[in-house]
Design an enzyme around this catalytic site. Structure first.
Site, mmCIF file in Angstrom:
data_model
loop_
_atom_site.group_PDB
_atom_site.id
_atom_site.type_symbol
_atom_site.label_atom_id
_atom_site.label_comp_id
_atom_site.label_asym_id
_atom_site.label_seq_id
_atom_site.Cartn_x
_atom_site.Cartn_y
_atom_site.Cartn_z
ATOM 1 N N GLU A 57 10.748 74.123 106.547
ATOM 2 C CA GLU A 57 10.013 75.349 106.889
ATOM 3 C C GLU A 57 10.523 76.422 105.943
ATOM 4 O O GLU A 57 11.632 76.926 106.106
ATOM 5 C CB GLU A 57 10.288 75.743 108.349
ATOM 6 N N CYS A 101 9.224 84.959 107.696
ATOM 7 C CA CYS A 101 8.582 84.096 106.696
ATOM 8 C C CYS A 101 7.065 84.249 106.667
ATOM 9 O O CYS A 101 6.445 84.165 105.632
ATOM 10 C CB CYS A 101 8.946 82.652 106.987
HETATM 11 P P1 NAP Z 1 18.679 80.254 102.724
HETATM 12 O O1 NAP Z 1 19.504 81.100 101.848
HETATM 13 O O2 NAP Z 1 17.888 79.167 102.101
HETATM 14 O O3 NAP Z 1 19.692 79.671 103.821
HETATM 15 C C1 NAP Z 1 19.253 78.906 104.909
HETATM 16 C C2 NAP Z 1 20.338 77.962 105.359
HETATM 17 O O4 NAP Z 1 20.600 77.000 104.323
HETATM 18 C C3 NAP Z 1 21.675 78.623 105.654
HETATM 19 O O5 NAP Z 1 22.228 78.044 106.803
HETATM 20 C C4 NAP Z 1 22.494 78.278 104.419
HETATM 21 O O6 NAP Z 1 23.855 78.253 104.637
HETATM 22 C C5 NAP Z 1 21.990 76.883 104.149
HETATM 23 N N1 NAP Z 1 22.279 76.348 102.812
HETATM 24 C C6 NAP Z 1 22.587 77.007 101.669
HETATM 25 N N2 NAP Z 1 22.766 76.127 100.663
HETATM 26 C C7 NAP Z 1 22.566 74.893 101.172
HETATM 27 C C8 NAP Z 1 22.597 73.575 100.640
HETATM 28 N N3 NAP Z 1 22.878 73.347 99.373
HETATM 29 N N4 NAP Z 1 22.341 72.534 101.452
HETATM 30 C C9 NAP Z 1 22.052 72.742 102.746
HETATM 31 N N5 NAP Z 1 22.009 73.961 103.325
HETATM 32 C C10 NAP Z 1 22.254 75.031 102.539
HETATM 33 O O7 NAP Z 1 17.635 81.127 103.553
HETATM 34 P P2 NAP Z 1 17.878 82.523 104.257
HETATM 35 O O8 NAP Z 1 18.091 83.565 103.215
HETATM 36 O O9 NAP Z 1 18.881 82.366 105.347
HETATM 37 O O10 NAP Z 1 16.488 82.761 105.005
HETATM 38 C C11 NAP Z 1 15.405 83.399 104.436
HETATM 39 C C12 NAP Z 1 14.381 82.380 104.004
HETATM 40 O O11 NAP Z 1 14.005 81.552 105.101
HETATM 41 C C13 NAP Z 1 13.100 83.036 103.538
HETATM 42 O O12 NAP Z 1 12.661 82.392 102.379
HETATM 43 C C14 NAP Z 1 12.136 82.795 104.695
HETATM 44 O O13 NAP Z 1 10.792 82.797 104.336
HETATM 45 C C15 NAP Z 1 12.592 81.449 105.167
HETATM 46 N N6 NAP Z 1 12.144 81.203 106.547
HETATM 47 C C16 NAP Z 1 11.142 80.304 106.763
HETATM 48 C C17 NAP Z 1 10.663 80.089 108.057
HETATM 49 C C18 NAP Z 1 9.546 79.113 108.327
HETATM 50 O O14 NAP Z 1 9.371 78.725 109.477
HETATM 51 N N7 NAP Z 1 8.773 78.697 107.333
HETATM 52 C C19 NAP Z 1 11.224 80.791 109.130
HETATM 53 C C20 NAP Z 1 12.257 81.688 108.869
HETATM 54 C C21 NAP Z 1 12.716 81.890 107.573
HETATM 55 P P3 NAP Z 1 24.816 79.525 104.358
HETATM 56 O O15 NAP Z 1 25.024 80.090 105.697
HETATM 57 O O16 NAP Z 1 26.049 79.022 103.766
HETATM 58 O O17 NAP Z 1 24.104 80.406 103.389
#
Ligand code: NAP
Length: 509
Positions: A259, A293
């Site tokens: 997602e 998102c």
């Molecule tokens: P993110 O930076 O991608 O982080 C999301 C999660 O991934 C965090 O728990 C992060 O851990 C973890 N992570 C980082 N590197 C990783 C790796 N190499 N392998 C596995 N996990 C890893 O996203 P965000 O900034 O928190 O959230 C914003 C994004 O989420 C936006 O793009 C938004 O559109 C999207 N979003 C999508 C939806 C949907 O339903 N489509 C809903 C909500 C948000 P850390 O804590 O260490 O950083």
């Protein structure tokens, strides 16, 4: 000193920590005060959690319990969380900076309700066994055949910072409901409410190892997505991390549910009256300070409605009260961290450098000296600019004037790598619906101004319901997910539940 929420990690039914593990300091983005600590897990901790989940799946009673028995545990968990709704709300507002309005709308009872609705679905809706007619299954010597739905196994659930409680719940609830075991890893900025989910699971008597909650950064994520003992990764977060997760999961061919990001369009069609255009303002982009998102962050507006739109902006700014997210009259809380605020600033600056017009905002509010606040911002540009193509994740609306011709609207709306949400507004719903069918995104609202008594009465400061002035909010999503680079698979509803299962065919003779 602010109220403190301090937790250890939850692995194999116990709260655990280790002197080796450095603490993560969790801060309130509205005032920058420390509100709690959790240990930062290492790869070794992640392996321990995965082993616990694997053991609970392979040897535990959980996957083989009758649906009604598992449903009983889920309902008990829901009751425990509901009995602590006040604490939960206080924590979510402090941890995320979401306004109390948006917390109630998106993160509260609705999210807990996932446990109840999934409990109902596994008992009354899910087809666990499906007989196969012998014409379909006919093989020489076979006298009968049936399909059985089984839990996929060990699920790694990785979540972002924006709506952590709800997003943790839409993964944990269906995974547990169908009989999977889970390792949940929330974002390092917002790890605390996940611990309340672990505590509720423990108090509900869910067996050890069925749910494990750890923290940790990239290398912990890499372990969760590459470890051969994990069968499925369910991830919500940025498209960039989603790509990395897909690559890391590929060698062991895990199922991957993603997602991801969005740059959704709110499309105003050419027959909409000027009286409506005056009320649009920020649409829904102020919801959780734009950190959602599926928020409709591109406003496609016919050129002949631009003057009417501009004439309503001052009212929208006046209605967009910035401040303490606990104050029920606050519309705009803070961004999650300074890093996020500087990303927003850089993207707004890129828009100005590429020739966009700054109508309002574009800076930090002078009166907020603590917290990561940013003024509600409107830019007028075109769809080729970075502000129209990249996710800003801040309270920023990019207005894109167009001819007013429906084909042009569809072409511009579809000119994006993303395809998550969207909305179409016409004078009558039928025209909006026809255009909605042509937009390649996972979730859309279609609204007719003439038939909607609410239309034309808003302040334009919009923080719901829905992610804009159209009914495309999560509450309406029977299946939540995106086309194109917004993701793979669906959450919510029966599709969301089925994603956590495998189908086994058994024939007999
Ligand atoms: P993110 O930076 O991608 O982080 C999301 C999660 O991934 C965090 O728990 C992060 O851990 C973890 N992570 C980082 N590197 C990783 C790796 N190499 N392998 C596995 N996990 C890893 O996203 P965000 O900034 O928190 O959230 C914003 C994004 O989420 C936006 O793009 C938004 O559109 C999207 N979003 C999508 C939806 C949907 O339903 N489509 C809903 C909500 C948000 P850390 O804590 O260490 O950083």
């Amino acid at each position: 000193m602010a109220k403190q929420w301090d937790f250890d990690l939850f692995i194999n039914g116990e709260w655990v920590t280790d002197d080796e593990l450095a603490p993560i300091e969790v801060i309130n983005p509205a005032n920058e005060e420390v509100i709690g600590h959790v240990p930062e897990a290492t790869v070794k901790t992640a392996k321990r959690a995965i082993e616990a989940a694997r053991h609970a799946f392979d040897h535990g009673p959980w996957p083989w319990m009758k649906p009604a028995e598992r449903a009983g545990y889920l309902v008990r968990m829901a009751e425990i969380l509901e009995s602590r709704a006040d604490e939960l709300r206080e924590l979510i507002v402090a941890e995320t900076g979401t306004t109390s309005f948006a917390t109630d709308m998106i993160q509260g009872y609705g999210a807990i309700g996932m446990l109840r609705s999934n409990a109902m679905q596994i008992q009354h809706e899910m087809q666990w066994m499906e007989p196969v007619g012998m014409i379909q299954g006919g093989t020489v010597g076979v006298t009968g055949q049936a399909l059985f739905r089984e839990p996929i196994g060990v699920v790694a659930a990785i979540t972002p910072f924006n709506f952590p409680f709800m997003l943790n719940m839409v993964k944990v609830a269906p995974a547990l409901a169908v009989g999977c075991t889970v390792v949940l890893k929330p974002h390092s900025w917002t790890p605390l409410d996940a611990m309340l989910i672990a505590r509720a699971a423990q108090e509900a008597g869910i067996p050890a190892g069925v749910i494990n909650v750890i923290t940790g950064a990239g290398e912990v994520g890499d372990e969760l997505t590459s470890n051969p003992m994990v069968d499925m990764v369910t991830f919500t977060g940025s498209t960039a991390t989603g790509r990395r997760i897909m690559a890391s999961s590929a060698p062991t061919l895990k199922r991957v549910q993603l997602e991801l990001g969005g740059k959704s369009a709110q499309v105003i069609l050419g027959d909409v009256p000027e009286s409506y255009a005056r009320t649009i303002g920020f649409g829904g982009v102020l919801t959780h300070c734009g950190q959602g998102c599926a928020i409709q962050t591109r406003l496609l507006l016919p050129v002949h409605l631009m003057d009417a739109y501009r004439s309503g902006v001052a009212d929208a700014v006046a209605a967009a009260k910035i401040g303490d997210p606990n104050d029920p009259s606050t519309v705009l809380g803070p961004l999650i961290r300074e890093l996020q605020r500087s990303r927003v600033e850089a993207l707004v600056q890129s828009g100005i450098e590429q020739g966009a017009e700054l109508v309002t905002g574009g800076k930090r509010p002078a009166h907020m000296t603590k917290g990561f606040f940013y003024e509600p911002t409107i830019l007028i540009g075109d769809n080729s600019m970075r502000i129209a193509q990249e996710e800003i994740f801040g309270p920023v609306m990019t207005v894109i004037p167009y001819s007013g011709n429906d084909d042009d609207a569809v072409r511009i709306a579809n000119d994006s790598i993303y395809g998550l949400g969207g909305g179409v507004i016409a004078n009558h719903t039928g025209r909006a619906f026809n255009v909605a069918r042509q937009i390649r995104t996972g979730m859309l609202g279609a609204q007719g101004v003439a038939s909607d008594p609410q239309a034309g009465t808003g302040t334009g400061a919009g923080q719901g319901p829905g992610w804009g002035s159209t009914p495309s909010g999560i509450g309406q999503a029977g299946a939540f997910g995106g086309f194109k680079q917004s993701g793979l698979g669906r959450e919510w509803g029966h599709h969301g539940l089925e994603d956590f299962t495998e189908i086994k065919s058994i024939s007999w003779s």
